[in-house]
Design a protein around this motif. Structure first.
Motif, PDB file in Angstrom:
ATOM      1  N   ARG A  12       2.492  13.021  15.864  1.00  0.00           N
ATOM      2  CA  ARG A  12       1.312  12.911  15.007  1.00  0.00           C
ATOM      3  C   ARG A  12       1.256  11.551  14.325  1.00  0.00           C
ATOM      4  NH1 ARG A  12       0.196  18.808  12.448  1.00  0.00           N
ATOM      5  NH2 ARG A  12       0.782  19.957  14.307  1.00  0.00           N
ATOM      6  N   TYR A  13       2.395  11.049  13.878  1.00  0.00           N
ATOM      7  CA  TYR A  13       2.475   9.735  13.234  1.00  0.00           C
ATOM      8  C   TYR A  13       2.064   8.642  14.209  1.00  0.00           C
ATOM      9  CZ  TYR A  13       4.678   5.684  11.000  1.00  0.00           C
ATOM     10  OH  TYR A  13       4.927   4.462  10.452  1.00  0.00           O
ATOM     11  N   ASP A  14       2.591   8.684  15.424  1.00  0.00           N
ATOM     12  CA  ASP A  14       2.235   7.678  16.428  1.00  0.00           C
ATOM     13  C   ASP A  14       0.757   7.739  16.781  1.00  0.00           C
ATOM     14  OD1 ASP A  14       4.802   6.681  16.534  1.00  0.00           O
ATOM     15  OD2 ASP A  14       5.383   7.896  18.271  1.00  0.00           O
ATOM     16  N   ALA A  15       0.202   8.937  16.877  1.00  0.00           N
ATOM     17  CA  ALA A  15      -1.222   9.076  17.189  1.00  0.00           C
ATOM     18  C   ALA A  15      -2.081   8.514  16.053  1.00  0.00           C
ATOM     19  CB  ALA A  15      -1.565  10.540  17.433  1.00  0.00           C
ATOM     20  N   TRP A  16      -1.677   8.771  14.805  1.00  0.00           N
ATOM     21  CA  TRP A  16      -2.442   8.270  13.669  1.00  0.00           C
ATOM     22  C   TRP A  16      -2.400   6.756  13.617  1.00  0.00           C
ATOM     23  CZ3 TRP A  16      -1.574   5.425   9.237  1.00  0.00           C
ATOM     24  CH2 TRP A  16      -2.593   5.461   8.302  1.00  0.00           C
ATOM     25  N   LEU A  17      -1.203   6.166  13.827  1.00  0.00           N
ATOM     26  CA  LEU A  17      -1.102   4.708  13.819  1.00  0.00           C
ATOM     27  C   LEU A  17      -1.860   4.089  14.992  1.00  0.00           C
ATOM     28  CD1 LEU A  17       2.553   3.886  12.745  1.00  0.00           C
ATOM     29  CD2 LEU A  17       0.463   3.607  11.450  1.00  0.00           C
ATOM     30  N   GLY A  18      -1.901   4.790  16.113  1.00  0.00           N
ATOM     31  CA  GLY A  18      -2.659   4.285  17.256  1.00  0.00           C
ATOM     32  C   GLY A  18      -4.153   4.257  16.984  1.00  0.00           C
ATOM     33  N   SER A  19      -4.644   5.206  16.211  1.00  0.00           N
ATOM     34  CA  SER A  19      -6.075   5.234  15.911  1.00  0.00           C
ATOM     35  C   SER A  19      -6.423   4.404  14.679  1.00  0.00           C
ATOM     36  CB  SER A  19      -6.546   6.678  15.714  1.00  0.00           C
ATOM     37  OG  SER A  19      -5.884   7.261  14.616  1.00  0.00           O
ATOM     38  N   HIS A  20      -5.431   3.966  13.922  1.00  0.00           N
ATOM     39  CA  HIS A  20      -5.641   3.119  12.749  1.00  0.00           C
ATOM     40  C   HIS A  20      -4.702   1.906  12.820  1.00  0.00           C
ATOM     41  CE1 HIS A  20      -6.803   7.188  11.425  1.00  0.00           C
ATOM     42  NE2 HIS A  20      -7.755   6.553  10.767  1.00  0.00           N
ATOM     43  N   PRO A  21      -4.947   0.983  13.738  1.00  0.00           N
ATOM     44  CA  PRO A  21      -3.994  -0.127  13.919  1.00  0.00           C
ATOM     45  C   PRO A  21      -3.887  -1.050  12.709  1.00  0.00           C
ATOM     46  CG  PRO A  21      -5.951  -0.473  15.249  1.00  0.00           C
ATOM     47  CD  PRO A  21      -6.062   0.900  14.659  1.00  0.00           C
ATOM     48  N   ALA A  22      -4.947  -1.182  11.923  1.00  0.00           N
ATOM     49  CA  ALA A  22      -4.877  -2.067  10.763  1.00  0.00           C
ATOM     50  C   ALA A  22      -3.962  -1.492   9.691  1.00  0.00           C
ATOM     51  CB  ALA A  22      -6.272  -2.289  10.189  1.00  0.00           C
ATOM     52  N   MET A  23      -3.861  -0.178   9.632  1.00  0.00           N
ATOM     53  CA  MET A  23      -3.018   0.461   8.629  1.00  0.00           C
ATOM     54  C   MET A  23      -1.535   0.396   8.984  1.00  0.00           C
ATOM     55  SD  MET A  23      -4.776   1.509   6.088  1.00  0.00           S
ATOM     56  CE  MET A  23      -3.680   2.677   5.327  1.00  0.00           C
ATOM     57  N   ALA A  24      -1.220   0.051  10.229  1.00  0.00           N
ATOM     58  CA  ALA A  24       0.188  -0.009  10.651  1.00  0.00           C
ATOM     59  C   ALA A  24       0.961  -1.004   9.803  1.00  0.00           C
ATOM     60  CB  ALA A  24       0.283  -0.367  12.125  1.00  0.00           C
ATOM     61  N   ASN A  25       0.380  -2.166   9.547  1.00  0.00           N
ATOM     62  CA  ASN A  25       1.069  -3.173   8.737  1.00  0.00           C
ATOM     63  C   ASN A  25       1.243  -2.705   7.301  1.00  0.00           C
ATOM     64  OD1 ASN A  25       1.297  -4.962  10.859  1.00  0.00           O
ATOM     65  ND2 ASN A  25      -0.674  -5.901  10.445  1.00  0.00           N
ATOM     66  N   VAL A  26       0.254  -1.995   6.778  1.00  0.00           N
ATOM     67  CA  VAL A  26       0.360  -1.482   5.409  1.00  0.00           C
ATOM     68  C   VAL A  26       1.468  -0.441   5.328  1.00  0.00           C
ATOM     69  CG1 VAL A  26      -0.862  -0.217   3.605  1.00  0.00           C
ATOM     70  CG2 VAL A  26      -2.058  -1.971   4.918  1.00  0.00           C
ATOM     71  N   VAL A  27       1.542   0.446   6.306  1.00  0.00           N
ATOM     72  CA  VAL A  27       2.577   1.478   6.323  1.00  0.00           C
ATOM     73  C   VAL A  27       3.964   0.849   6.436  1.00  0.00           C
ATOM     74  CG1 VAL A  27       3.515   3.398   7.671  1.00  0.00           C
ATOM     75  CG2 VAL A  27       1.066   3.275   7.201  1.00  0.00           C
ATOM     76  N   ILE A  28       4.113  -0.137   7.284  1.00  0.00           N
ATOM     77  CA  ILE A  28       5.405  -0.807   7.460  1.00  0.00           C
ATOM     78  C   ILE A  28       5.795  -1.551   6.187  1.00  0.00           C
ATOM     79  CG2 ILE A  28       6.602  -2.647   8.710  1.00  0.00           C
ATOM     80  CD1 ILE A  28       4.984  -1.726  11.199  1.00  0.00           C
ATOM     81  N   ALA A  29       4.844  -2.274   5.580  1.00  0.00           N
ATOM     82  CA  ALA A  29       5.138  -3.013   4.350  1.00  0.00           C
ATOM     83  C   ALA A  29       5.500  -2.062   3.211  1.00  0.00           C
ATOM     84  CB  ALA A  29       3.938  -3.874   3.959  1.00  0.00           C
ATOM     85  N   ALA A  30       4.797  -0.954   3.108  1.00  0.00           N
ATOM     86  CA  ALA A  30       5.110   0.019   2.057  1.00  0.00           C
ATOM     87  C   ALA A  30       6.487   0.630   2.285  1.00  0.00           C
ATOM     88  CB  ALA A  30       4.037   1.101   2.015  1.00  0.00           C
ATOM     89  N   SER A  31       6.836   0.915   3.527  1.00  0.00           N
ATOM     90  CA  SER A  31       8.153   1.475   3.836  1.00  0.00           C
ATOM     91  C   SER A  31       9.268   0.497   3.470  1.00  0.00           C
ATOM     92  CB  SER A  31       8.250   1.821   5.321  1.00  0.00           C
ATOM     93  OG  SER A  31       7.287   2.767   5.673  1.00  0.00           O
ATOM     94  N   VAL A  32       9.079  -0.768   3.784  1.00  0.00           N
ATOM     95  CA  VAL A  32      10.078  -1.786   3.451  1.00  0.00           C
ATOM     96  C   VAL A  32      10.195  -1.932   1.936  1.00  0.00           C
ATOM     97  CG1 VAL A  32      10.607  -4.263   3.595  1.00  0.00           C
ATOM     98  CG2 VAL A  32       9.874  -3.014   5.633  1.00  0.00           C
ATOM     99  N   ALA A  33       9.064  -1.930   1.238  1.00  0.00           N
ATOM    100  CA  ALA A  33       9.085  -2.060  -0.220  1.00  0.00           C
ATOM    101  C   ALA A  33       9.812  -0.886  -0.869  1.00  0.00           C
ATOM    102  CB  ALA A  33       7.658  -2.172  -0.758  1.00  0.00           C
ATOM    103  N   VAL A  34       9.553   0.317  -0.393  1.00  0.00           N
ATOM    104  CA  VAL A  34      10.229   1.503  -0.939  1.00  0.00           C
ATOM    105  C   VAL A  34      11.728   1.422  -0.671  1.00  0.00           C
ATOM    106  CG1 VAL A  34      10.487   4.001  -0.638  1.00  0.00           C
ATOM    107  CG2 VAL A  34       8.216   3.000  -0.889  1.00  0.00           C
TER     108      VAL A  34
END
Length: 59
Positions: A12-34
């Protein structure tokens, strides 16, 4: 008869990131920050930021 395979959280996570490619960088940056904030809080408040003598005396 084949069993229906349930979608995993990863699928489900991979499908969501595939349909929202611009949000992938935000998710990765937020994960690194946390992770960095968690590491900072752990080192600051756990006693691992203390002197080596203090840590060795714990064992």
């Amino acid at each position: 008869m084949a069993r229906k395979k349930n979608k995993t959280i990863r699928m489900r996570y991979d499908a969501w990131l595939g349909s929202h490619p611009a949000m992938a960088n935000v998710v990765i940056a937020a994960s690194v920050a946390v992770a960095l904030v968690g590491l900072f809080v752990f080192v600051t408040f756990s006693g691992f930021g203390a002197s080596a003598e203090f840590i060795y005396n714990q064992f």
